[in-house]
Design an enzyme around this catalytic site. Structure first.
Site, mmCIF file in Angstrom:
data_model
loop_
_atom_site.group_PDB
_atom_site.id
_atom_site.type_symbol
_atom_site.label_atom_id
_atom_site.label_comp_id
_atom_site.label_asym_id
_atom_site.label_seq_id
_atom_site.Cartn_x
_atom_site.Cartn_y
_atom_site.Cartn_z
ATOM 1 N N CYS A 236 -4.790 4.824 8.273
ATOM 2 C CA CYS A 236 -4.989 3.392 8.510
ATOM 3 C C CYS A 236 -6.070 3.119 9.545
ATOM 4 O O CYS A 236 -6.591 2.017 9.621
ATOM 5 C CB CYS A 236 -3.687 2.743 8.951
ATOM 6 S SG CYS A 236 -3.118 3.331 10.552
ATOM 7 N N CYS B 255 0.822 -1.219 0.000
ATOM 8 C CA CYS B 255 0.000 0.000 0.000
ATOM 9 C C CYS B 255 0.854 1.266 0.000
ATOM 10 O O CYS B 255 0.386 2.340 0.388
ATOM 11 C CB CYS B 255 -0.926 0.006 1.217
ATOM 12 S SG CYS B 255 -1.939 -1.462 1.319
HETATM 13 S S1 SF4 Z 1 -2.493 -3.225 7.076
HETATM 14 FE FE1 SF4 Z 1 -3.316 -1.555 5.849
HETATM 15 S S2 SF4 Z 1 -1.495 -0.604 4.984
HETATM 16 FE FE2 SF4 Z 1 -0.890 -2.682 5.691
HETATM 17 S S3 SF4 Z 1 -1.169 -4.061 3.935
HETATM 18 FE FE3 SF4 Z 1 -3.060 -4.058 5.071
HETATM 19 S S4 SF4 Z 1 -4.283 -2.451 4.027
HETATM 20 FE FE4 SF4 Z 1 -2.190 -2.141 3.456
#
Ligand code: SF4
Length: 436
Positions: free
Chosen positions: A420, A397
């Protein structure tokens, strides 16, 4: 005075202050003259600051300082004065200013569209009786063909979106809905009690007055050594700017708990950078927090949840593990800054969230100040920064950022998501903030 922001009637947290008015604690807009005269004092107070520009004061006079301001308010002495229009466009295009650009003064409702397209995203409406007229002005045009500073999606992009929507749906990045439909974490701690929320709120108010004048380092020392000794932790991503706060903390107490969320999706470079900083700064209590394996097995067994439901992925890999890790702490420290824009543009230095006090000592720091701190203390940089990653989270991401882009533009690129979730607090759990 009513405020229209981003096309809606909004509450205005900002207060205009005159050049000799006493400063209060909340978000404060000062004139350019006062900024020039009292710059150091204002920065020391760590207020959420806004800047007021008269129509003969071009943003060039303060270009290097724009990162300090959550809002730039442009005064229209008369609706015939075209200079504030130019300033709005300069702020957005030349200076890449990401905060709120506000218009106030003598403005006509017929000028709404031009202001909006030049990047003005809030307007102080002088006469509340005119709100109906302003609402009509906002609804007059809905489709745009020419690009402008407002970065609206243009007619051609909307056509493409409709065409894509008619294709069979793709599994990737389709679902950013909230996570309410998913079974709750069975090990989740109980929500904070009303009395705990009230205590945290009261502390924020008290600390605003007591510590409002302190620098980031002194504020940290007061919180770590005096107010929350043994009951406070730093939460660090070990990202591009994390070394500044980690260094400050290491000079106060190397045994302070530092909580590091290893989502198991991080870059290897971040893990190695963490180890490098731990050694360099002598941090003795870095705790690596990982997701609950049962939740991962239940909801993300193939590890691709990020590609379908990013909010849910963040929930089980970040929000839930952090909430568990914060049990037993009354306060935590974060490294967010206002200059990072978007929801962070009005970030307070001290806030209450879910029954805890959150300290954001670097809220008022600019990129330049951070860079100076790195140099002054010989701190190593995150190895991915030189490759164009200006804000670094999980590998799937996080994208490189092009010159001129918002520093967080590479996070969840292409999705309607910019945080997040660990900094979001349910309304029922209060969110009192000091304007420090
Ligand atoms: S925790 Fe959030 S930032 Fe990390 S991979 Fe998953 S969606 Fe992406």
């Amino acid at each position: 005075m009513p405020l229209i922001r981003d096309g809606n009637l909004a509450l205005d947290p900002w207060v205009h202050r005159g050049d000799d008015d006493p400063l209060a604690d909340g978000p404060t807009i000062v004139s350019l003259d006062r900024w020039k005269r009292d710059r150091d004092t204002l920065l020391k107070r760590n207020l959420a600051l806004g800047l007021r520009l008269k129509s003969d004061q071009a943003p060039a006079q303060v270009a290097a300082d724009l990162g300090h301001f959550g809002v730039v308010a442009l005064e229209f002495p008369t609706f015939k004065d075209g200079r504030p229009f130019s300033y709005a466009k300069l702020l957005r295009d030349r200076y890449q200013y990401k905060g709120e650009v506000r218009a106030f003064g003598h403005i006509l409702r017929d000028q709404y569209l031009f202001l909006d397209r030049l990047g003005v995203n809030s307007i102080e409406v002088k006469d509340a009786k005119q709100l109906g007229e302003w609402r009509k002005a906002m609804a007059e045009f809905t489709v745009f063909y020419q690009p402008a500073a407002d970065v609206r999606r243009l007619a051609m992009a909307l056509r493409r979106q409709v065409a894509n929507a008619l294709k069979p749906s793709r599994p990737d990045f389709d679902d950013l809905t909230p996570v309410a439909d998913v079974p709750p974490d069975p090990d989740a701690p109980p929500p904070p009690s009303p009395s705990r929320i009230a205590v945290a709120d009261a502390k924020v108010r008290a600390f605003s007055h007591k510590y409002g004048h302190l620098s980031a380092q002194k504020l940290l020392a007061a919180m770590i050594e005096t107010e929350f000794s043994g009951r406070i932790a730093l939460v660090s991503s070990f990202g591009t700017e994390a070394a500044v706060l980690l260094h400050m903390v290491s000079e106060i107490d190397r045994n302070l708990p530092v909580l590091f969320l290893d989502t198991q999706k991080l870059f290897g470079e971040t893990l190695r950078y963490r180890d490098q900083l731990v050694g360099r700064l002598g941090l003795a209590n870095v705790q690596t927090i990982r997701p609950d394996p049962a939740r991962i097995k239940e909801l993300d067994s193939n590890g691709l949840l990020f590609s379908r439901r990013a909010n849910l992925c963040c929930q089980i890999r970040k929000v839930e593990p952090l909430e568990r890790a914060l049990q037993g702490y009354e306060a935590w420290i974060t490294g967010r800054k206002r200059y990072q824009g978007r929801r962070r543009a009005v970030l307070p230095v001290i806030e209450a969230a879910a029954g805890r006090v959150k300290i954001n000592p670097l809220a008022g720091w600019s990129k330049d100040l951070l860079d100076e701190y790195f140099i002054e203390h010989g701190l190593p940089r995150h190895p991915l920064e030189a490759e164009g990653f200006l804000s670094i989270g999980c590998m799937p991401c996080t994208d490189r950022v092009a010159p001129g882009e918002d520093m967080r533009a590479g996070r969840w690129r292409g999705q309607d998501k910019d945080e997040c979730g660990i900094h979001e607090t349910p309304a029922s759990q209060s969110l009192t903030s000091s304007g420090l």
